[in-house]
Motif scaffolding. Sequence first.
Motif: not given
Length: 185
Positions: A163-174
Amino acid sequence: MSIKAYQLKSLINPSLKICGIYCFLILAIPSFAQETPQQRLTRFFTWVGKSEQLPDENECFDGEGLEITKINSKCLQNYLAAIQNTGLFSSIYMKNLKSEFAEKQAIVAKKDTAERMDYDRYLLSQDPPTTAQLLYALKKNSSTKIDRTKAKVTVSLKKPYVQTLIYNFDLEENIWKISSIESKD
């Protein structure tokens, strides 16, 4: 160039000038995150692995099987607060989760049945891997792509199944925070 300007320029030590430019660059470039996306994902996998700490959204729903016939709004508010208090999820993720629950509440309010998830929300699996398997895959079989305030960590699991899991992140307040979770089989 005037004589005064030349005299002033000759008084400036070149090393200070470089330091001055360096200091300016530090102020001009935004501060970097305290942790990398991989470190945040390690925290996330550890949190998911502690089932006693993990809030269960299904406790907020009444019904049989996958059908939801009644929703406890107060329970849902507590669930959302618990998720938000982890600090692991971005404002975008929380907004989408609130919208998902509002949609389910609207369906149930019309005397219809909504559907609950039959898989783990965070690992997108009915039979999720262990924390050890997740951390091993993160260390040995993952890749990270960072583009300014966005990041994507792809984790390829080999056990207990591929299985391949893809986690997308946003930079919020560093701080890198999860904005979405996807899966590829």
